[in-house]
Design a protein around this motif. Structure first.
Motif, PDB file in Angstrom:
ATOM      1  N   VAL A  62       0.841  -1.197   0.000  1.00 45.75           N
ATOM      2  CA  VAL A  62       0.000   0.000   0.000  1.00 45.75           C
ATOM      3  C   VAL A  62       0.878   1.249   0.000  1.00 45.75           C
ATOM      4  CG1 VAL A  62      -1.710   1.313   1.306  1.00 45.75           C
ATOM      5  CG2 VAL A  62      -1.913  -1.180   1.126  1.00 45.75           C
ATOM      6  N   THR A  63       1.904   1.243   0.828  1.00 43.27           N
ATOM      7  CA  THR A  63       2.830   2.376   0.850  1.00 43.27           C
ATOM      8  C   THR A  63       3.484   2.574  -0.511  1.00 43.27           C
ATOM      9  OG1 THR A  63       3.302   1.969   3.191  1.00 43.27           O
ATOM     10  CG2 THR A  63       4.855   3.351   1.994  1.00 43.27           C
ATOM     11  N   GLY A  64       3.908   1.469  -1.131  1.00 46.41           N
ATOM     12  CA  GLY A  64       4.516   1.569  -2.455  1.00 46.41           C
ATOM     13  C   GLY A  64       3.551   2.095  -3.498  1.00 46.41           C
ATOM     14  N   TYR A  65       2.303   1.694  -3.417  1.00 43.72           N
ATOM     15  CA  TYR A  65       1.303   2.165  -4.381  1.00 43.72           C
ATOM     16  C   TYR A  65       1.024   3.649  -4.187  1.00 43.72           C
ATOM     17  CZ  TYR A  65      -2.892   2.261  -7.260  1.00 43.72           C
ATOM     18  OH  TYR A  65      -3.816   2.557  -8.236  1.00 43.72           O
ATOM     19  N   ILE A  66       0.980   4.087  -2.929  1.00 48.39           N
ATOM     20  CA  ILE A  66       0.807   5.518  -2.654  1.00 48.39           C
ATOM     21  C   ILE A  66       1.983   6.311  -3.216  1.00 48.39           C
ATOM     22  CG2 ILE A  66       0.702   7.257  -0.819  1.00 48.39           C
ATOM     23  CD1 ILE A  66      -0.820   5.219   0.874  1.00 48.39           C
ATOM     24  N   LEU A  67       3.197   5.774  -3.064  1.00 47.07           N
ATOM     25  CA  LEU A  67       4.373   6.429  -3.645  1.00 47.07           C
ATOM     26  C   LEU A  67       4.262   6.490  -5.163  1.00 47.07           C
ATOM     27  CD1 LEU A  67       7.271   4.891  -1.515  1.00 47.07           C
ATOM     28  CD2 LEU A  67       6.472   7.248  -1.488  1.00 47.07           C
ATOM     29  N   LEU A  68       3.769   5.429  -5.765  1.00 48.89           N
ATOM     30  CA  LEU A  68       3.626   5.404  -7.223  1.00 48.89           C
ATOM     31  C   LEU A  68       2.607   6.435  -7.693  1.00 48.89           C
ATOM     32  CD1 LEU A  68       4.582   3.955  -9.777  1.00 48.89           C
ATOM     33  CD2 LEU A  68       2.707   2.336  -9.468  1.00 48.89           C
ATOM     34  N   LEU A  69       1.503   6.559  -6.949  1.00 47.63           N
ATOM     35  CA  LEU A  69       0.489   7.550  -7.304  1.00 47.63           C
ATOM     36  C   LEU A  69       0.989   8.974  -7.112  1.00 47.63           C
ATOM     37  CD1 LEU A  69      -2.750   5.980  -5.746  1.00 47.63           C
ATOM     38  CD2 LEU A  69      -2.083   6.015  -8.158  1.00 47.63           C
TER      39      LEU A  69
END
Length: 231
Positions: A62-69
């Motif tokens: 989830v943290t990685g996806y937030i960073l990607l967004l």
């Protein structure tokens, strides 16, 4: 190191580079954040405390996806950095360093804050009564006394950054020679037939690095604590 393949050596070297820069750039912010949480009283303090520790609670993916967004080439921050400075973080080793820094940041802040909580505020107040400014008090009184926590936090954050996987692979993928860190290399090896022996080698190296970091953290923090006590 002759028993390691060039790809495995690249993964180890990249992990060390990512962990080093993640720790180096997040350390000043961690000191400031820990000092703010321990010494300051301001609106939103609990919100800041929650945000700092959020990566410990959220699934790393989830943290990685937030960073990607956020930092991807189409994200608000990522697009701004690319358009104005030519900086691209997504699918780059610098993005891996950012992901590792965010995941390790709570451990660093917590260690520093615990050390700062042990510092008697009356020492800072006494320096203030002698006419010292707040920055000077922090630099000459508070900072040396919280040094054991800074050392512990930095080394633990380095070890955590070395082992970061979920947020990193989500944000920067698993590109050999570019973004493939030690955990990503292990994951890739166990997905292919015959990769178990190579994966085991990297697992043993990971365990050795982690244990060395923990022992070094304990030794340096004790040494710093004795030095502070002797002062």
């Amino acid at each position: 190191m002759t028993w390691l393949t060039p790809q495995e050596i690249d993964a180890i070297a990249l992990s060390l580079r990512v962990a080093f820069w993640a720790t180096l750039f997040s350390l000043p912010l961690a000191i400031l954040t820990a000092h703010a949480l321990a010494r300051w009283r301001f609106p939103g303090r609990q919100m800041l405390n929650g945000l700092v520790h959020l990566p410990l609670i959220l699934p790393p993916v989830v943290t990685g996806y937030i960073l990607l967004l956020t930092f991807g080439t189409r994200g608000p921050v990522g697009a701004f950095l690319q358009d104005h400075f030519g900086i691209v973080l997504a699918f780059r080793w610098t993005g891996a360093a950012l992901a590792a820094a965010i995941m390790a940041f709570p451990l660093m802040v917590r260690a520093i804050r615990l050390s700062l909580d042990a510092v008697d505020p009356r020492l800072e107040q006494a320096a203030g009564t002698l006419g010292a400014s707040r920055p000077w008090i922090f630099a000459t009184v508070t900072l040396p006394l919280m040094l054991p926590g800074i050392i512990t936090g930095a080394i633990l954050a380095f070890a955590k950054a070395m082992g970061e996987f979920g947020a990193t692979i989500t944000f920067v993928s698993n590109i050999p020679g570019q973004t493939q860190t030690l955990p990503s290399a292990i994951y890739a090896l166990i997905q292919v037939p015959g990769g178990e022996s190579a994966a085991l080698r990297l697992v043993l190296i990971s365990v050795a690095i982690a244990m060395a970091a923990l022992l070094l953290s304990e030794w340096l923090s004790r040494k710093a604590a004795r030095r502070v006590a002797g002062a």
